[in-house]
Design a protein around this motif. Structure first.
Motif, mmCIF file in Angstrom:
data_model
loop_
_atom_site.group_PDB
_atom_site.id
_atom_site.type_symbol
_atom_site.label_atom_id
_atom_site.label_comp_id
_atom_site.label_asym_id
_atom_site.label_seq_id
_atom_site.Cartn_x
_atom_site.Cartn_y
_atom_site.Cartn_z
ATOM 1 N N ILE A 131 -33.680 -6.917 -18.112
ATOM 2 C CA ILE A 131 -34.879 -6.774 -18.951
ATOM 3 C C ILE A 131 -34.602 -5.791 -20.087
ATOM 4 O O ILE A 131 -34.947 -6.038 -21.244
ATOM 5 C CB ILE A 131 -36.076 -6.320 -18.089
ATOM 6 N N ARG A 132 -33.944 -4.695 -19.750
ATOM 7 C CA ARG A 132 -33.609 -3.707 -20.787
ATOM 8 C C ARG A 132 -32.741 -4.355 -21.872
ATOM 9 O O ARG A 132 -32.921 -4.143 -23.066
ATOM 10 C CB ARG A 132 -32.876 -2.544 -20.099
ATOM 11 N N ARG A 133 -31.768 -5.193 -21.421
ATOM 12 C CA ARG A 133 -30.833 -5.795 -22.383
ATOM 13 C C ARG A 133 -31.493 -6.874 -23.242
ATOM 14 O O ARG A 133 -30.999 -7.181 -24.321
ATOM 15 C CB ARG A 133 -29.604 -6.352 -21.649
ATOM 16 N N ILE A 134 -32.605 -7.448 -22.773
ATOM 17 C CA ILE A 134 -33.323 -8.419 -23.610
ATOM 18 C C ILE A 134 -33.669 -7.750 -24.933
ATOM 19 O O ILE A 134 -33.583 -8.336 -26.002
ATOM 20 C CB ILE A 134 -34.627 -8.892 -22.911
ATOM 21 N N HIS A 135 -34.045 -6.479 -24.839
ATOM 22 C CA HIS A 135 -34.391 -5.767 -26.070
ATOM 23 C C HIS A 135 -33.146 -5.257 -26.791
ATOM 24 O O HIS A 135 -32.990 -5.469 -27.996
ATOM 25 C CB HIS A 135 -35.350 -4.618 -25.771
ATOM 26 N N THR A 136 -32.246 -4.586 -26.053
ATOM 27 C CA THR A 136 -31.112 -3.967 -26.749
ATOM 28 C C THR A 136 -30.158 -5.026 -27.331
ATOM 29 O O THR A 136 -29.656 -4.866 -28.432
ATOM 30 C CB THR A 136 -30.325 -3.015 -25.824
ATOM 31 N N ASP A 137 -29.911 -6.134 -26.624
ATOM 32 C CA ASP A 137 -28.947 -7.142 -27.104
ATOM 33 C C ASP A 137 -29.562 -8.124 -28.094
ATOM 34 O O ASP A 137 -28.891 -8.605 -28.991
ATOM 35 C CB ASP A 137 -28.356 -7.964 -25.941
ATOM 36 N N PHE A 138 -30.835 -8.490 -27.887
ATOM 37 C CA PHE A 138 -31.411 -9.566 -28.706
ATOM 38 C C PHE A 138 -32.562 -9.100 -29.597
ATOM 39 O O PHE A 138 -33.098 -9.899 -30.370
ATOM 40 C CB PHE A 138 -31.921 -10.706 -27.813
ATOM 41 N N GLY A 139 -32.996 -7.850 -29.431
ATOM 42 C CA GLY A 139 -34.088 -7.352 -30.267
ATOM 43 C C GLY A 139 -35.439 -7.972 -29.928
ATOM 44 O O GLY A 139 -36.376 -7.902 -30.724
ATOM 45 N N ILE A 140 -35.528 -8.604 -28.745
ATOM 46 C CA ILE A 140 -36.810 -9.206 -28.338
ATOM 47 C C ILE A 140 -37.654 -8.120 -27.654
ATOM 48 O O ILE A 140 -37.143 -7.393 -26.795
ATOM 49 C CB ILE A 140 -36.568 -10.381 -27.356
ATOM 50 N N SER A 141 -38.911 -7.995 -28.038
ATOM 51 C CA SER A 141 -39.770 -7.012 -27.378
ATOM 52 C C SER A 141 -40.260 -7.567 -26.044
ATOM 53 O O SER A 141 -40.342 -8.787 -25.863
ATOM 54 C CB SER A 141 -40.951 -6.647 -28.266
ATOM 55 N N VAL A 142 -40.581 -6.657 -25.132
ATOM 56 C CA VAL A 142 -40.907 -7.066 -23.756
ATOM 57 C C VAL A 142 -42.179 -6.357 -23.302
ATOM 58 O O VAL A 142 -42.329 -5.153 -23.520
ATOM 59 C CB VAL A 142 -39.757 -6.667 -22.792
ATOM 60 N N LEU A 143 -43.085 -7.113 -22.675
ATOM 61 C CA LEU A 143 -44.166 -6.501 -21.897
ATOM 62 C C LEU A 143 -43.920 -6.928 -20.459
ATOM 63 O O LEU A 143 -43.898 -8.128 -20.157
ATOM 64 C CB LEU A 143 -45.543 -6.996 -22.360
ATOM 65 N N VAL A 144 -43.685 -5.977 -19.571
ATOM 66 C CA VAL A 144 -43.315 -6.302 -18.190
ATOM 67 C C VAL A 144 -44.307 -5.643 -17.234
ATOM 68 O O VAL A 144 -44.595 -4.458 -17.371
ATOM 69 C CB VAL A 144 -41.851 -5.877 -17.892
ATOM 70 N N THR A 145 -44.850 -6.425 -16.282
ATOM 71 C CA THR A 145 -45.815 -5.844 -15.349
ATOM 72 C C THR A 145 -45.145 -5.489 -14.029
ATOM 73 O O THR A 145 -44.139 -6.085 -13.636
ATOM 74 C CB THR A 145 -47.007 -6.790 -15.037
ATOM 75 N N SER A 146 -45.719 -4.502 -13.373
ATOM 76 C CA SER A 146 -45.249 -4.107 -12.049
ATOM 77 C C SER A 146 -46.344 -3.302 -11.386
ATOM 78 O O SER A 146 -47.205 -2.741 -12.057
ATOM 79 C CB SER A 146 -43.990 -3.253 -12.168
ATOM 80 N N HIS A 147 -46.317 -3.258 -10.030
ATOM 81 C CA HIS A 147 -47.229 -2.322 -9.377
ATOM 82 C C HIS A 147 -46.494 -1.018 -9.042
ATOM 83 O O HIS A 147 -47.050 -0.127 -8.425
ATOM 84 C CB HIS A 147 -47.897 -2.944 -8.149
ATOM 85 N N LEU A 148 -45.230 -0.905 -9.474
ATOM 86 C CA LEU A 148 -44.444 0.293 -9.199
ATOM 87 C C LEU A 148 -44.109 1.034 -10.496
ATOM 88 O O LEU A 148 -43.292 0.578 -11.279
ATOM 89 C CB LEU A 148 -43.140 -0.092 -8.500
#
Ligand SMILES: Nc1ncnc2c1ncn2[C@@H]1O[C@H](COP(=O)(O)OP(=O)(O)OP(=O)(O)O)[C@@H](O)[C@H]1O
Length: 321
Positions: free
Chosen positions: A174-191
Motif C-alpha cells: 500500500i505504501r508503494r502504491i503511493h511512492t512508486d506510482f504517485g497514486i493517492s490512497v485512502l485505506v480503512t482499518s479498525h487498527l
C-alpha cells in the motif's frame, strides 16, 4: 482529493454517518474506526454508489451526487468482503476489470501483467482464484483496483483476515502504491497501530462522527506512552515502586496500573513530554542504582484514542456546567 461537508447517512435504525466534515489531501491516508463506525458507508458514498441523506462530498473535485461515473473512472476501489469469482484466474479477472474500465485489449493485458507483478502474484496468476489463500485473494482485489491507473484508490480493510506477516506485506504494498506510482490512497482499518506505520495522515471516526484528523506524526507526538521496566536490588526489592515514587517526586506522570493498557501493573507506564522525560527516567533509575531492562514507546490503540476523546468530552461538559 476528498472533501466532505456535514455528510450524513441515516438508515431506518442507525445513523451510519453523522455530519462528517473532513478533507483528505494527496498521499496515504488511514480511515480508522471500530466495526460499524461508518467507514464502508463513507466509501460507498464517495464512489457515488450510495446517496447521502444530507450534506455533500467531492472526490477529485467531482460532486459524488452527480458525477459518480466520472469518479469511478478515476478512482480504484478494493471492497472489504470476498467478491472474487472462484472459477477464473487472476489474469482473466483483472483483464476483465481493465476492459470494463475502458482499456483496449492489448493495454488491458499489459497493465494486468504489470499490476499482478507489482502485488506479488507470479505463476499463480494463471490458476483459478478459488484455490487461492486469503492473502492472494486480497492481492487480486488490490490489483483490480489499480489496473486502470487511477489517481486515487479506496481500500476497505485490505489487511482483514491476514496473519501478521501477510499484514506487513500488504501494508508495504500500500505504501508503494503511493511512492512508486504517485497514486493517492485512502485505506480503512479498525487498527490504528497498523496504519500509523503506513499513512501520512490519519482520520478517526466513531459512531459516524469525526473524532480526529491529524498528520500521523501529530498522533505519535501527542499520544506517547513510555513503558519502563527495571530490575530489583537488595536496597530496593520493589524497584518498580521505587522508580514510581522517584518519578512522582520529579513531577513525571505515572499512569495508573488499572489504565487498561496491556502490561500495566508489571511495567511503569508514563506519558512522555519530550526528550526530557527520557533523561529524567535515565537519571532516576541510575540514582536508585537499578538496571533499566526496557524503555520503549508504546504503540497506541484505537480504544485509547476513543478513551482520550471521551475524557475530553467529559471535561468539556464539566467546564461548561
Ligand atoms: N444497507 C444498510 N442498511 C442498514 N444499516 C446499514 C447498512 N449499511 C450499513 N449499515 C449500518 O451502518 C453502520 C455503519 O456501517 P459500516 O459498514 O459503514 O461500518 P464500518 O465502519 O465499515 O464497519 P465494518 O468494518 O464492520 O464494515 C453500522 O451500524 C451498520 O450496521
Amino acid at each position: 482529493m476528498i472533501a466532505t461537508e456535514s455528510l450524513s447517512k441515516r438508515f431506518p435504525r442507525v445513523t451510519a454517518l453523522d455530519r462528517l466534515s473532513v478533507d483528505v489531501g494527496p498521499g496515504v491516508t488511514g480511515l480508522v474506526g471500530a466495526n460499524g463506525a461508518g467507514k464502508s458507508t463513507l466509501i460507498k458514498i464517495l464512489l457515488g454508489l450510495s446517496p447521502a441523506t444530507e450534506g455533500r462530498a467531492e472526490v477529485l473535485g467531482l460532486d459524488v451526487a452527480t458525477k459518480g461515473a466520472a469518479i469511478r473512472e478515476r478512482v480504484g476501489y478494493m471492497p472489504e468482503h470476498d467478491c472474487l469469482p472462484p472459477d477464473v484466474s487472476a489474469t482473466e479477472f483483472v483483464v476483465h476489470m481493465a476492459r470494463m474500465s475502458g482499456l483496449p485489449p492489448t493495454a488491458a493485458r499489459e497493465r494486468t501483467a504489470d499490476t499482478l507483478r507489482h502485488v506479488g502474484l507470479y505463476e499463480e496468476r494463471y490458476r483459478p482464484i478459488g484455490g487461492y489463500s486469503t492473502g492472494m485473494k486480497q492481492r487480486v482485489k488490490l490489483a483490480q483496483a489499480l489496473v486502470h491507473d487511477p489517481q486515487l484508490v479506496l481500500l476497505d480493510e485490505p489487511t482483514n483476515g491476514l496473519d501478521p506477516v501477510g499484514r506487513d506485506e500488504m501494508l508495504g504494498l500500500i505504501r508503494r502504491i503511493h511512492t512508486d506510482f504517485g497514486i493517492s490512497v485512502l485505506v480503512t482499518s479498525h487498527l490504528l497501530g497498523e496504519l500509523e506505520r503506513t499513512c501520512d495522515h490519519v482520520v478517526v471516526v466513531d459512531g459516524g462522527k469525526l473524532l480526529r484528523s491529524s498528520a500521523t506524526t501529530d498522533f505519535t507526538q501527542t499520544t506517547t506512552t513510555l513503558a519502563i521496566e527495571v530490575t530489583d536490588t537488595d536496597e530496593h526489592p520493589d524497584g518498580t515502586r521505587a522508580v514510581r515514587e522517584a518519578l512522582h517526586a520529579r513531577g513525571v506522570d505515572v499512569l495508573d496500573a488499572d489504565s487498561g493498557l496491556p502490561g500495566a501493573g508489571h511495567v511503569l507506564l508514563l506519558t512522555a513530554r519530550g526528550e526530557e522525560t527520557y533523561d529524567v527516567v535515565r537519571d532516576v533509575v541510575a540514582d536508585l542504582g537499578l538496571g533499566l531492562v526496557r524503555m520503549e514507546q508504546r504503540r497506541h490503540h484505537i480504544s485509547e484514542v476513543f478513551h482520550d476523546s471521551d475524557e475530553q468530552r467529559k471535561e468539556a461538559v464539566g467546564h461548561g456546567s
